[in-house]
Design a protein around this motif. Structure first.
Motif, PDB file in Angstrom:
ATOM      1  N   VAL A 239       0.857  -1.185   0.000  1.00  0.00           N
ATOM      2  CA  VAL A 239       0.000   0.000   0.000  1.00  0.00           C
ATOM      3  C   VAL A 239       0.893   1.234   0.000  1.00  0.00           C
ATOM      4  CG1 VAL A 239      -1.832   1.267   1.167  1.00  0.00           C
ATOM      5  CG2 VAL A 239      -1.761  -1.237   1.323  1.00  0.00           C
ATOM      6  N   MET A 240       0.718   2.110  -0.991  1.00  0.00           N
ATOM      7  CA  MET A 240       1.483   3.349  -1.067  1.00  0.00           C
ATOM      8  C   MET A 240       0.614   4.505  -0.602  1.00  0.00           C
ATOM      9  SD  MET A 240       2.869   5.701  -4.121  1.00  0.00           S
ATOM     10  CE  MET A 240       1.382   6.660  -3.844  1.00  0.00           C
ATOM     11  N   VAL A 241       1.124   5.279   0.369  1.00  0.00           N
ATOM     12  CA  VAL A 241       0.363   6.429   0.852  1.00  0.00           C
ATOM     13  C   VAL A 241       1.106   7.740   0.636  1.00  0.00           C
ATOM     14  CG1 VAL A 241      -0.899   5.109   2.567  1.00  0.00           C
ATOM     15  CG2 VAL A 241       1.250   6.177   3.217  1.00  0.00           C
ATOM     16  N   GLY A 242       2.212   7.708  -0.080  1.00  0.00           N
ATOM     17  CA  GLY A 242       2.924   8.950  -0.352  1.00  0.00           C
ATOM     18  C   GLY A 242       4.241   8.663  -1.043  1.00  0.00           C
ATOM     19  N   GLY A 262      -0.450 -11.024 -11.171  1.00  0.00           N
ATOM     20  CA  GLY A 262       0.291 -11.781 -10.166  1.00  0.00           C
ATOM     21  C   GLY A 262      -0.571 -12.099  -8.967  1.00  0.00           C
ATOM     22  N   ASN A 263       0.059 -12.630  -7.938  1.00  0.00           N
ATOM     23  CA  ASN A 263      -0.689 -12.991  -6.735  1.00  0.00           C
ATOM     24  C   ASN A 263      -0.430 -12.031  -5.584  1.00  0.00           C
ATOM     25  OD1 ASN A 263       1.930 -13.702  -6.242  1.00  0.00           O
ATOM     26  ND2 ASN A 263       1.520 -15.847  -5.724  1.00  0.00           N
ATOM     27  N   ARG A 264       0.195 -10.899  -5.902  1.00  0.00           N
ATOM     28  CA  ARG A 264       0.422  -9.871  -4.900  1.00  0.00           C
ATOM     29  C   ARG A 264      -0.420  -8.648  -5.236  1.00  0.00           C
ATOM     30  NH1 ARG A 264       4.983 -12.651  -5.973  1.00  0.00           N
ATOM     31  NH2 ARG A 264       6.297 -13.343  -4.216  1.00  0.00           N
ATOM     32  N   LYS A 265      -0.925  -7.998  -4.198  1.00  0.00           N
ATOM     33  CA  LYS A 265      -1.798  -6.846  -4.378  1.00  0.00           C
ATOM     34  C   LYS A 265      -0.978  -5.575  -4.221  1.00  0.00           C
ATOM     35  CE  LYS A 265      -6.219  -5.012  -2.639  1.00  0.00           C
ATOM     36  NZ  LYS A 265      -7.262  -5.200  -1.597  1.00  0.00           N
ATOM     37  N   MET A 266      -1.008  -4.690  -5.231  1.00  0.00           N
ATOM     38  CA  MET A 266      -0.214  -3.454  -5.228  1.00  0.00           C
ATOM     39  C   MET A 266      -1.171  -2.279  -5.415  1.00  0.00           C
ATOM     40  SD  MET A 266       2.722  -5.178  -5.215  1.00  0.00           S
ATOM     41  CE  MET A 266       4.010  -3.988  -5.518  1.00  0.00           C
ATOM     42  N   VAL A 267      -1.371  -1.472  -4.366  1.00  0.00           N
ATOM     43  CA  VAL A 267      -2.403  -0.435  -4.427  1.00  0.00           C
ATOM     44  C   VAL A 267      -1.878   0.884  -3.874  1.00  0.00           C
ATOM     45  CG1 VAL A 267      -4.301  -2.079  -4.251  1.00  0.00           C
ATOM     46  CG2 VAL A 267      -3.339  -1.085  -2.164  1.00  0.00           C
ATOM     47  N   SER A 268      -2.511   1.984  -4.307  1.00  0.00           N
ATOM     48  CA  SER A 268      -2.263   3.303  -3.731  1.00  0.00           C
ATOM     49  C   SER A 268      -3.468   3.681  -2.879  1.00  0.00           C
ATOM     50  CB  SER A 268      -2.037   4.348  -4.822  1.00  0.00           C
ATOM     51  OG  SER A 268      -3.155   4.415  -5.680  1.00  0.00           O
ATOM     52  N   PHE A 269      -3.298   4.734  -2.078  1.00  0.00           N
ATOM     53  CA  PHE A 269      -4.348   5.043  -1.113  1.00  0.00           C
ATOM     54  C   PHE A 269      -4.372   6.523  -0.782  1.00  0.00           C
ATOM     55  CE2 PHE A 269      -5.231   5.878   3.404  1.00  0.00           C
ATOM     56  CZ  PHE A 269      -6.561   5.513   3.447  1.00  0.00           C
ATOM     57  N   LEU A 270      -5.564   7.080  -0.658  1.00  0.00           N
ATOM     58  CA  LEU A 270      -5.782   8.430  -0.142  1.00  0.00           C
ATOM     59  C   LEU A 270      -6.781   8.341   1.006  1.00  0.00           C
ATOM     60  CD1 LEU A 270      -6.115  10.541  -3.419  1.00  0.00           C
ATOM     61  CD2 LEU A 270      -4.202  10.562  -1.809  1.00  0.00           C
TER      62      LEU A 270
END
Length: 324
Positions: A239-242, A262-270
């Motif tokens: 999870v990327m928050v900045g 893939g089998n990994r979850k890659m997400v951004s977040f606000l």
């Protein structure tokens, strides 16, 4: 006359000026708060500079829609509108003004009651003002986006900053084994808030270690998304928050593709401010289960200096503004 930090155009901290303004009058649904403290967050920097450009569609395309910046506040209720039910004069409160037109770098603000919650008696105004944006961001990123579970191995990159210090504490609260990444000068801070393991990024590269993580939270993480992916366990979550523009673009564009392939979850977040999460934070603060980490304090007239210090990127915890 009352004082507030105001600005009329986007730019550097130099555009922020201490000016006179009239005391606001609360409407029937508003609370008038005498502000004692505020704080500095990344969102304040976005509002100041109007960058990334897409933010201007919310804050004003050519010039700022809101002339007094500042989101996080703590203070005391001075008056309430006739329809207000949650507060009365004299109550100590803290909250996030972001959804309600900002206005925190001032001696007074009138704001809807849903922006605020009662302030715990066991913390100071400065500590309370350090909480809303940073703590809600850390909480929502770990709980809602990261789906954190007890027993997981969690890595917090950028663990010694405002969001990071709360993230370490929340990860411990949820029962995770926590590794914090920081520089050598911040190791003691991470130890004091309960990090199980600490990596000094100036000496070690977490992506080259054999340890893998179930959840990685990148707070202003300056690594490639592929580095984070390499450090994840199968079925792990990033999870990327900045971060810088490159990291944000990678998370928003490459993240969904890497998740699909893939089998990994890659997400951004606000983060999304809401009173319910503030009430949850209030309860944890009252019980001593989380505690704000404060770095430097600035006076209201020193807000431009506070922004300059924030931009250096070396704050240990939160930067706070003592208003009155």
């Amino acid at each position: 006359m009352l004082k507030a930090i105001m600005y009329k155009k986007y730019g550097s901290p130099d555009v922020l000026k201490l000016q006179d303004f009239n005391k606001p009058k609360p409407t029937d649904n508003q609370v008038l708060v005498r502000i004692h403290a505020a704080s500095v967050n990344y969102g304040n920097l976005v509002v100041l500079k109007g960058k990334p450009f897409l933010s201007r569609f919310a804050f004003g395309l050519f010039k700022p829609k809101y002339t007094i910046p500042g989101g996080d506040i703590a203070g005391q209720v001075e008056a309430v509108g006739k329809n207000v039910q949650q507060f009365q004069s004299g109550d100590k409160v803290f909250g996030d003004l972001e959804p309600f037109g900002w206005g925190g770098y001032a001696e007074y603000v009138a704001v809807p009651e849903e922006a605020l919650v009662p302030m715990p008696d066991n913390i100071s105004f400065e500590e309370a003002a350090a909480v809303p944006m940073a703590a809600v961001t850390a909480l929502q990123a770990l709980r809602d986006k990261g789906n954190i579970q007890s027993g997981q191995k969690v890595l917090i990159y950028g663990a010694s900053g405002g969001v990071g210090t709360f993230a370490v504490q929340f990860a411990k609260y949820f029962g995770a084994e926590v590794t914090g990444v920081c520089s050598a000068r911040n190791i003691e801070i991470l130890r004091s808030i309960g990090a199980d393991h600490i990596i000094d990024y100036t000496k070690e590269d977490f992506t080259q270690k054999t340890n893998k993580y179930d959840l990685i939270l990148a707070v202003n993480g300056y690594r490639s998304i592929f580095d984070y992916k390499r450090a994840l366990n199968p079925n792990g979550t990033y999870v990327m928050v900045g971060g810088k523009g490159v990291q944000m673009a990678q998370a928003m564009v490459l993240g969904p593709l890497l998740t699909l392939t893939g089998n990994r979850k890659m997400v951004s977040f606000l983060q999304r401010p809401n009173q319910g999460d503030l009430i949850f934070l209030q309860e944890l603060l009252e019980q001593g289960l989380i505690k704000p980490v404060l770095d430097r304090r600035f006076k209201l007239e020193e807000v431009p200096d506070a922004f300059r210090y924030f931009e250096e990127g070396h704050a240990k915890g939160k930067i706070v503004i003592t208003v009155s």
